[in-house]
Design a protein around this motif. Sequence first.
Motif, PDB file in Angstrom:
ATOM      1  N   PHE A  26      43.623  37.677  36.661  1.00 57.09           N
ATOM      2  CA  PHE A  26      42.509  38.624  36.615  1.00 57.09           C
ATOM      3  C   PHE A  26      42.950  39.938  37.271  1.00 57.09           C
ATOM      4  O   PHE A  26      42.784  40.139  38.477  1.00 57.09           O
ATOM      5  CB  PHE A  26      41.293  38.048  37.338  1.00 57.09           C
ATOM      6  CG  PHE A  26      40.905  36.671  36.850  1.00 57.09           C
ATOM      7  CD1 PHE A  26      40.286  36.510  35.626  1.00 57.09           C
ATOM      8  CD2 PHE A  26      41.189  35.537  37.606  1.00 57.09           C
ATOM      9  CE1 PHE A  26      39.941  35.241  35.172  1.00 57.09           C
ATOM     10  CE2 PHE A  26      40.843  34.281  37.165  1.00 57.09           C
ATOM     11  CZ  PHE A  26      40.218  34.122  35.929  1.00 57.09           C
ATOM     12  N   PRO A  27      43.516  40.847  36.482  1.00 55.59           N
ATOM     13  CA  PRO A  27      44.054  42.102  37.034  1.00 55.59           C
ATOM     14  C   PRO A  27      43.008  42.974  37.724  1.00 55.59           C
ATOM     15  O   PRO A  27      43.367  43.860  38.507  1.00 55.59           O
ATOM     16  CB  PRO A  27      44.622  42.808  35.793  1.00 55.59           C
ATOM     17  CG  PRO A  27      44.852  41.717  34.798  1.00 55.59           C
ATOM     18  CD  PRO A  27      43.780  40.707  35.056  1.00 55.59           C
ATOM     19  N   VAL A  28      41.725  42.717  37.464  1.00 57.48           N
ATOM     20  CA  VAL A  28      40.679  43.515  38.092  1.00 57.48           C
ATOM     21  C   VAL A  28      40.639  43.284  39.607  1.00 57.48           C
ATOM     22  O   VAL A  28      40.149  44.138  40.361  1.00 57.48           O
ATOM     23  CB  VAL A  28      39.304  43.186  37.462  1.00 57.48           C
ATOM     24  CG1 VAL A  28      38.833  41.788  37.851  1.00 57.48           C
ATOM     25  CG2 VAL A  28      38.265  44.221  37.847  1.00 57.48           C
ATOM     26  N   LEU A  29      41.165  42.167  40.069  1.00 56.30           N
ATOM     27  CA  LEU A  29      41.180  41.865  41.502  1.00 56.30           C
ATOM     28  C   LEU A  29      42.182  42.770  42.223  1.00 56.30           C
ATOM     29  O   LEU A  29      43.241  43.094  41.688  1.00 56.30           O
ATOM     30  CB  LEU A  29      41.537  40.394  41.721  1.00 56.30           C
ATOM     31  CG  LEU A  29      40.529  39.380  41.192  1.00 56.30           C
ATOM     32  CD1 LEU A  29      41.107  37.969  41.228  1.00 56.30           C
ATOM     33  CD2 LEU A  29      39.243  39.439  41.997  1.00 56.30           C
ATOM     34  N   ARG A  30      41.826  43.134  43.459  1.00 57.95           N
ATOM     35  CA  ARG A  30      42.682  44.034  44.243  1.00 57.95           C
ATOM     36  C   ARG A  30      43.198  43.332  45.489  1.00 57.95           C
ATOM     37  O   ARG A  30      42.736  42.252  45.841  1.00 57.95           O
ATOM     38  CB  ARG A  30      41.890  45.281  44.627  1.00 57.95           C
ATOM     39  CG  ARG A  30      41.468  46.126  43.424  1.00 57.95           C
ATOM     40  CD  ARG A  30      40.696  47.341  43.857  1.00 57.95           C
ATOM     41  NE  ARG A  30      39.439  46.963  44.492  1.00 57.95           N
ATOM     42  CZ  ARG A  30      38.707  47.795  45.236  1.00 57.95           C
ATOM     43  NH1 ARG A  30      39.115  49.021  45.461  1.00 57.95           N
ATOM     44  NH2 ARG A  30      37.569  47.381  45.754  1.00 57.95           N
ATOM     45  N   SER A  31      44.107  43.985  46.157  1.00 54.83           N
ATOM     46  CA  SER A  31      44.680  43.401  47.364  1.00 54.83           C
ATOM     47  C   SER A  31      43.678  43.477  48.514  1.00 54.83           C
ATOM     48  O   SER A  31      42.753  44.304  48.513  1.00 54.83           O
ATOM     49  CB  SER A  31      45.966  44.136  47.753  1.00 54.83           C
ATOM     50  OG  SER A  31      45.660  45.436  48.209  1.00 54.83           O
ATOM     51  N   GLU A  32      43.891  42.628  49.506  1.00 52.69           N
ATOM     52  CA  GLU A  32      43.025  42.624  50.685  1.00 52.69           C
ATOM     53  C   GLU A  32      43.067  43.965  51.404  1.00 52.69           C
ATOM     54  O   GLU A  32      42.031  44.465  51.880  1.00 52.69           O
ATOM     55  CB  GLU A  32      43.468  41.499  51.623  1.00 52.69           C
ATOM     56  CG  GLU A  32      42.590  41.326  52.845  1.00 52.69           C
ATOM     57  CD  GLU A  32      42.994  40.123  53.679  1.00 52.69           C
ATOM     58  OE1 GLU A  32      43.167  40.305  54.913  1.00 52.69           O
ATOM     59  OE2 GLU A  32      43.135  39.017  53.121  1.00 52.69           O
ATOM     60  N   ALA A  33      44.250  44.592  51.454  1.00 54.12           N
ATOM     61  CA  ALA A  33      44.383  45.900  52.133  1.00 54.12           C
ATOM     62  C   ALA A  33      43.535  46.961  51.444  1.00 54.12           C
ATOM     63  O   ALA A  33      42.874  47.772  52.102  1.00 54.12           O
ATOM     64  CB  ALA A  33      45.853  46.310  52.171  1.00 54.12           C
ATOM     65  N   ASP A  34      43.538  46.976  50.095  1.00 52.16           N
ATOM     66  CA  ASP A  34      42.735  47.964  49.356  1.00 52.16           C
ATOM     67  C   ASP A  34      41.241  47.742  49.590  1.00 52.16           C
ATOM     68  O   ASP A  34      40.464  48.706  49.713  1.00 52.16           O
ATOM     69  CB  ASP A  34      43.042  47.879  47.864  1.00 52.16           C
ATOM     70  CG  ASP A  34      44.437  48.400  47.528  1.00 52.16           C
ATOM     71  OD1 ASP A  34      44.990  49.144  48.360  1.00 52.16           O
ATOM     72  OD2 ASP A  34      44.963  48.035  46.462  1.00 52.16           O
ATOM     73  N   ILE A  35      40.838  46.487  49.649  1.00 47.69           N
ATOM     74  CA  ILE A  35      39.421  46.176  49.863  1.00 47.69           C
ATOM     75  C   ILE A  35      38.981  46.631  51.255  1.00 47.69           C
ATOM     76  O   ILE A  35      37.924  47.258  51.416  1.00 47.69           O
ATOM     77  CB  ILE A  35      39.180  44.662  49.687  1.00 47.69           C
ATOM     78  CG1 ILE A  35      39.481  44.247  48.244  1.00 47.69           C
ATOM     79  CG2 ILE A  35      37.744  44.287  50.051  1.00 47.69           C
ATOM     80  CD1 ILE A  35      39.611  42.762  48.037  1.00 47.69           C
ATOM     81  N   LEU A  36      39.793  46.340  52.263  1.00 46.41           N
ATOM     82  CA  LEU A  36      39.467  46.764  53.626  1.00 46.41           C
ATOM     83  C   LEU A  36      39.414  48.285  53.727  1.00 46.41           C
ATOM     84  O   LEU A  36      38.549  48.836  54.430  1.00 46.41           O
ATOM     85  CB  LEU A  36      40.491  46.200  54.604  1.00 46.41           C
ATOM     86  CG  LEU A  36      40.384  44.703  54.902  1.00 46.41           C
ATOM     87  CD1 LEU A  36      41.579  44.222  55.701  1.00 46.41           C
ATOM     88  CD2 LEU A  36      39.087  44.403  55.658  1.00 46.41           C
ATOM     89  N   CYS A  64      37.194  38.428  46.991  1.00 47.62           N
ATOM     90  CA  CYS A  64      37.388  39.706  46.302  1.00 47.62           C
ATOM     91  C   CYS A  64      38.847  39.966  45.936  1.00 47.62           C
ATOM     92  O   CYS A  64      39.128  40.723  45.003  1.00 47.62           O
ATOM     93  CB  CYS A  64      36.864  40.857  47.165  1.00 47.62           C
ATOM     94  SG  CYS A  64      35.067  40.889  47.311  1.00 47.62           S
ATOM     95  N   SER A  65      39.763  39.350  46.670  1.00 50.24           N
ATOM     96  CA  SER A  65      41.194  39.556  46.386  1.00 50.24           C
ATOM     97  C   SER A  65      41.779  38.466  45.493  1.00 50.24           C
ATOM     98  O   SER A  65      42.926  38.591  45.040  1.00 50.24           O
ATOM     99  CB  SER A  65      41.987  39.608  47.695  1.00 50.24           C
ATOM    100  OG  SER A  65      41.961  38.348  48.345  1.00 50.24           O
ATOM    101  N   GLY A  66      41.020  37.390  45.264  1.00 52.99           N
ATOM    102  CA  GLY A  66      41.522  36.313  44.440  1.00 52.99           C
ATOM    103  C   GLY A  66      42.360  35.295  45.182  1.00 52.99           C
ATOM    104  O   GLY A  66      42.965  34.411  44.569  1.00 52.99           O
ATOM    105  N   ALA A  67      42.419  35.398  46.527  1.00 47.57           N
ATOM    106  CA  ALA A  67      43.133  34.375  47.299  1.00 47.57           C
ATOM    107  C   ALA A  67      42.448  33.023  47.161  1.00 47.57           C
ATOM    108  O   ALA A  67      43.094  31.974  47.225  1.00 47.57           O
ATOM    109  CB  ALA A  67      43.207  34.787  48.770  1.00 47.57           C
ATOM    110  N   ARG A  68      41.118  33.060  46.985  1.00 46.80           N
ATOM    111  CA  ARG A  68      40.350  31.870  46.636  1.00 46.80           C
ATOM    112  C   ARG A  68      39.513  32.207  45.412  1.00 46.80           C
ATOM    113  O   ARG A  68      39.242  33.382  45.126  1.00 46.80           O
ATOM    114  CB  ARG A  68      39.410  31.448  47.773  1.00 46.80           C
ATOM    115  CG  ARG A  68      40.075  31.100  49.068  1.00 46.80           C
ATOM    116  CD  ARG A  68      40.879  29.826  48.982  1.00 46.80           C
ATOM    117  NE  ARG A  68      40.070  28.646  48.695  1.00 46.80           N
ATOM    118  CZ  ARG A  68      40.601  27.417  48.545  1.00 46.80           C
ATOM    119  NH1 ARG A  68      41.904  27.240  48.618  1.00 46.80           N
ATOM    120  NH2 ARG A  68      39.816  26.382  48.308  1.00 46.80           N
ATOM    121  N   GLY A  69      39.096  31.175  44.704  1.00 47.73           N
ATOM    122  CA  GLY A  69      38.297  31.413  43.513  1.00 47.73           C
ATOM    123  C   GLY A  69      36.852  31.729  43.851  1.00 47.73           C
ATOM    124  O   GLY A  69      36.424  31.703  45.006  1.00 47.73           O
ATOM    125  N   ALA A  70      36.106  32.033  42.805  1.00 47.62           N
ATOM    126  CA  ALA A  70      34.687  32.323  42.959  1.00 47.62           C
ATOM    127  C   ALA A  70      33.896  31.034  42.999  1.00 47.62           C
ATOM    128  O   ALA A  70      34.139  30.124  42.211  1.00 47.62           O
ATOM    129  CB  ALA A  70      34.204  33.192  41.811  1.00 47.62           C
TER     130      ALA A  70
END
Length: 355
Positions: A26-36, A64-70
């Motif tokens: 899911f390319p729409v997901l972003r990195s944790e750093a970008d979210i913070l 939000c980063s995809g490290a875990r699923g929804a």
Amino acid sequence: MSNLTNQTTSQAANQAMNQAGLRSLFPVLRSEADILADIYKEPALAAEFTAWPQEHRQRFLDFCSGARGAKLLYDAFFKEILNPELTPERLEEFLSLLLHEQVRILAVLPNDSTRIADESSLLITDIVIERENHEIVNLEIQKIGYKFPGERCACYSADMLLRQYKRVRSEKRKAFSYRAIRTVYTIVLFESSPREFHAYPNTCLHYFSQKSNTGLELLQKYLLIPLDIFREIHQNKDITDKLDAWLAFLSMDSPDMIRKLIRSYPEFQSLYEQIYSHCRNIEEVMGMFSEELRELDRNTVQLMIDEMQEELNEAWQQKEEMRQQLEAERRQHEAERRQMEEYINRLLEGGQDSK
């Protein structure tokens, strides 16, 4: 040697995929750093985020980063994916798999249940639909399973049956017949199930119906699904049928399990994409997580109240049993005392007579 190399390469690839989470799917997901960075750009969002417990903050970032699923059991997500008005075919398929018969939705009914407010606050979601054959299905999800699930479900079902009777009688007026009253299904999914279900660790679908010894059936049927037991049963297993796929989709957030689910049933990828598209709107998702945190606090308080009330009831019952036991012993002692007095009096009277 080549087998060992291939195994090592495969393990390394799996580890790399796990570290990347779900961003490759899911390319729409972003990195944790970008979210913070987005959060701390807005003072209001930063204040709200830092007020959360650390565990809640990390769960938000993982999602939000995809490290875990929804987890699709959030009310907003569940009602978007299984919206009986916008995408009825999804809910129809899910209910058909659960009930082992074709389900077509005729109408979505208002959820004006008379259950008490405290109980309503413990629900994740509650959907009521009328089938084409006019049977009623009440589908609800509970984050923390209530105590006495059987007794409560019987009351919910009775409430739904009474509401159907009032509605049909009002619509048909003089033409009303009890033949128009149809079966009511109560389906409850427990994210964290009550202890009664844990006596059956290998079963996650509990069907109930009211049936006589001669085979005559009444109108209330139930299906209770402890999703925590489903997760335990299917942990590290492949998804082998469509019902398991739906239950895994709704309750499991392991990236590895999500990949397995999409490999077996590619149609679920678009549903995940629909959910993950919300992750671009940090404020919206934070609002959803804040509401979940408030609900969790209320749920925990209500659960503690239920447990304390049960303890008080047990203590009162023990006290009452002790009182009754002491009263029985007192009466027994009183009877024995009277018998002894009567015996002594007879002895004394006999002695006086002999003189």
